[in-house]
Design an enzyme around this catalytic site. Sequence first.
Site, mmCIF file in Angstrom:
data_model
loop_
_atom_site.group_PDB
_atom_site.id
_atom_site.type_symbol
_atom_site.label_atom_id
_atom_site.label_comp_id
_atom_site.label_asym_id
_atom_site.label_seq_id
_atom_site.Cartn_x
_atom_site.Cartn_y
_atom_site.Cartn_z
ATOM 1 N N ASP A 476 1.031 -1.353 0.067
ATOM 2 C CA ASP A 476 -0.045 0.092 0.154
ATOM 3 C C ASP A 476 0.769 1.142 -0.148
ATOM 4 O O ASP A 476 0.564 2.155 -0.598
ATOM 5 C CB ASP A 476 -0.910 -0.174 1.073
ATOM 6 N N ARG A 480 5.568 4.187 5.979
ATOM 7 C CA ARG A 480 5.474 4.035 7.308
ATOM 8 C C ARG A 480 5.569 2.743 7.717
ATOM 9 O O ARG A 480 5.877 1.837 7.131
ATOM 10 C CB ARG A 480 4.173 4.921 7.495
ATOM 11 N N ASP A 481 4.800 2.289 8.982
ATOM 12 C CA ASP A 481 5.048 0.985 9.653
ATOM 13 C C ASP A 481 3.860 0.360 8.978
ATOM 14 O O ASP A 481 2.930 -0.255 9.941
ATOM 15 C CB ASP A 481 4.912 1.112 11.266
ATOM 16 N N GLU A 482 3.757 -0.051 8.162
ATOM 17 C CA GLU A 482 2.601 -0.881 7.223
ATOM 18 C C GLU A 482 3.155 -1.519 5.944
ATOM 19 O O GLU A 482 3.648 -2.751 6.525
ATOM 20 C CB GLU A 482 1.648 0.164 6.861
ATOM 21 N N ASP A 489 -6.181 -2.606 -2.965
ATOM 22 C CA ASP A 489 -5.383 -1.430 -3.481
ATOM 23 C C ASP A 489 -4.735 -2.198 -4.932
ATOM 24 O O ASP A 489 -4.662 -1.615 -5.806
ATOM 25 C CB ASP A 489 -4.084 -1.171 -2.605
ATOM 26 N N TRP A 541 -12.077 -5.827 -1.189
ATOM 27 C CA TRP A 541 -10.712 -6.337 -0.946
ATOM 28 C C TRP A 541 -10.471 -7.901 -1.256
ATOM 29 O O TRP A 541 -9.805 -8.246 -1.947
ATOM 30 C CB TRP A 541 -10.570 -5.899 0.435
ATOM 31 N N GLU A 746 -1.821 8.986 -1.167
ATOM 32 C CA GLU A 746 -2.859 8.197 -0.714
ATOM 33 C C GLU A 746 -4.360 8.789 -0.531
ATOM 34 O O GLU A 746 -5.241 7.964 -0.913
ATOM 35 C CB GLU A 746 -2.486 7.562 0.832
#
Length: 893
Positions: A476, A480-482, A489, A541, A746
């Site tokens: 995605d 960052r922390d992902e 997506d 999703w 985003e």
Amino acid sequence: MTPHGLQVEHRTEPLGLDEPCPRLSWRLSSERRGAAQSAYRITAAENEQDLDEPSQLIWDTRRQVSAETLLVAWEGPALRSTTRYHWRVDVWDETGAHTGRAQSWFETGLLQPSEWTAVWIGRDPRALPPINPPTDDDLDTPGPAEAPLYLRTQFHLPSRPVRARLYATARGVYESHLNGARVGDIELAPGWTEYHQRIQYQTYDVTDRLHAGDNVLAAIVADGWWSGYVGFDSRRPALHYGDAPQFLAQLVVDFTDGSRQVIATDDGWTEHTGAIRAADLLMGQYVDARHEQSDWNCPGAASDFRPVAILDTDPGPLTAEPDAPIRVTIDTTAVAVHRRGPDRFIVDFGQNLVGRLRLRLRDTSAGQRVVVRHAEVLADGELYVENLRRARATDTYITAGRPTEVFEPQFTVHGFRYAEISGYPGEITDADVTARVVHNDLDWTGRFECSDPLVNQLHANIGWGQRGNFIAVPTDCPQRDERLGWLADAQVFAPTATRNADVSAFFARWLRDVVDGQNDDGAFRDVAPIVAIDREGAPAWGDAGVIIPWLLWRTYGDRRVLERCFDAMVAWVEHIRRHNPDLLWEHRTGNSYGDWLQVDADTPRDVLATAYFARSAQIVADAAVVLGRSGEAARYRALHAAVRRAFIDAYVGDDGSVKGGTQTAYLLALGFDLLPADLIDRTVAHLAADIESRGNRLTTGFVGVPLLCPVLADHGHSALAYALLHQDKYPSWLYSIRHGATTIWERWDGWTDQDGFQSAAMNSFNHYSLGSVGDWLYGRVAGIDQSADSVAYRELLLRPTPGGQLTWARAEQQTARGLVACGWSITDDRLTVTVTVPPGSTAVLQIPTTAPGDVRENDVPAAGTPGVLGAEPTAAGLTLRLTSGRYTFTAPV
């Protein structure tokens, strides 16, 4: 007509293939109109010179009367492990003349689990040093685990080998070395998969790295996805698969006398710590160059190295890497370096990118701490890092005191345009810093450009977003922390991804993780591999597990992906049906994100969910037809019809309105064919009125955006689609570009004039989902598409659509069958359309003109032009049916 671009399993000259029945493909090119393949012959041999010796061939198809060029299955003898196979294809054209040949090779890996003698090794947990009170260095060191492993083994070879292959993998990420030099150029190997189901191994040709006498095989192994930080769950931020990294490798060496020597990971290896004190994908890398041992990976004594522990004797579910690995693909220098103090600099690379920084330092004293922080944007001239959340994205280098030192971390990756370098009192110029772009090394197959520089920038932003988020899995966001493989997506962007690059093998491999993550009730998940988010997939999703396999079939002709995914696709649709017997998807909707990040609109979640229920049922029915499963085809055609009827009854008004009245609600109904024929025009009118009432502004989020411009264009509103494309007021694509964006944001309101930055809790500036408009740029603006029944661009539908502020646009796409191009320009009220159709394909070309009888090529009426099979005037212009070749037509506008 010549064959080119030979591939095996969507890859060029794959090393280490483990498919028992690989498929062979080639493309065709010709300058002659009407060129087409009428027959082919494939021959194969284990030695290249034997291709010219009929008695030595191991496979010969003879001359096959066929136009097929895609994924021809191997029918030769059973493949043997660690063997190179050479193959050649000859082709005959439509006249029966032999017109060309080309050849390539592929090499098998270790095909049987029993062939792995290596065992998993790592640091002996009993030999860990005692824990001392933390120092400042410890506090600045990211990551939850110990320092990466430095592993080595020394071995003796009686003579120089004629062939040597290294098969290596890690539970973690690794970099292998032989005799003091790094092996290969693959980054972050072995990548990220559902490790308990499948761990990839890489194959390296190391023949030229070995010599008679003593040799050293070595490796550095860090946490990576295995035991490092992944995702945003504060309850389990790391250690998702294991507690510490491990390594497994097997070096297979062959000699001239036919003998073989195998060097494998075992208890004879030793390990130590080195200059890399910590390394984490999210947090960064910490290097203390004072601990560097320059000869640790060379023959000779290795001081203080201690025995490893055997951590697992079962190699586990190993599979050869099936797609393009991660590599450094681009090096870019800084566009500006700004000093911010005596020892601090802000570096601007001019492009938001994903990778790492290489920094050259001069004349440092030992022990200086140089810290590199990364950010996508600036706030008041300083790094804006709040949106990174827990990800520190910080690399630290402790100098050794040499005249020149180069710092480049290798086990971390950051999303950034700007870097802050602090702790270095010398001068830094743009020649001293290089940003190294890292991603899966896909073949970049598409190109789009037009007369509007802002639209060109939009296309560039879409491409950079794809590069930065195709790292092991389709993530995605990269900063960052992902950095998770979110399914929605991926599915909304996948059509655009196929335009830009050959993503066939990349998505096919990731779909194994999607299927592996399916639960016993048939539900796909929101992310794959599963980390932090273990709930059932939401509408749009989970549907990616149905949509993407079908896309790969349509785009690349990959039937095997459909075969492998079909039962899981059926199980997903049955999961929805079972829990929603009235056929409105209102129950078991997972997190039900809706039209994620829509603005000034609230699309009802049940409308969106039921639309996707219908779409997935339709795809399953179509896939069943392709696979010859007639019973399931009939069952899911009936289910699709019933869900469609339920959608209309529940959500569609007599005036063509759709429940919610949002742009996305209308787009879903129109784009997924969920309306009675007599209401379509009214629904289109509602959609257009909503857009116009907002000053030609969109409200769509992730789910609605890919449908927006295509649906408008398909229903006579290309001018409105162009108005949205050119819009530069908030919210729009060009609004972000007008404020300096070089990737897709985003969210539409990532930064606005009125409110500044959005909430740092979720505000990435590199997130490809809203870039799904790229498919429309190729497909309608430039005009490259295929007919509804076409597979792998066999029957092209070329629909160049002049409009908006553009005076010209063009695109190229290297499809599975060859190069397709389409473009247009307008000069002095005359339209020029240029197209390229590859051999073996045909095309329907729609030329928009006010005078279809005046369409010409070189003053010859279009209908009489060589290669034109038919011409039909329409209300919108002239439709031509073309054979392969290059064409240039002109027409009045």
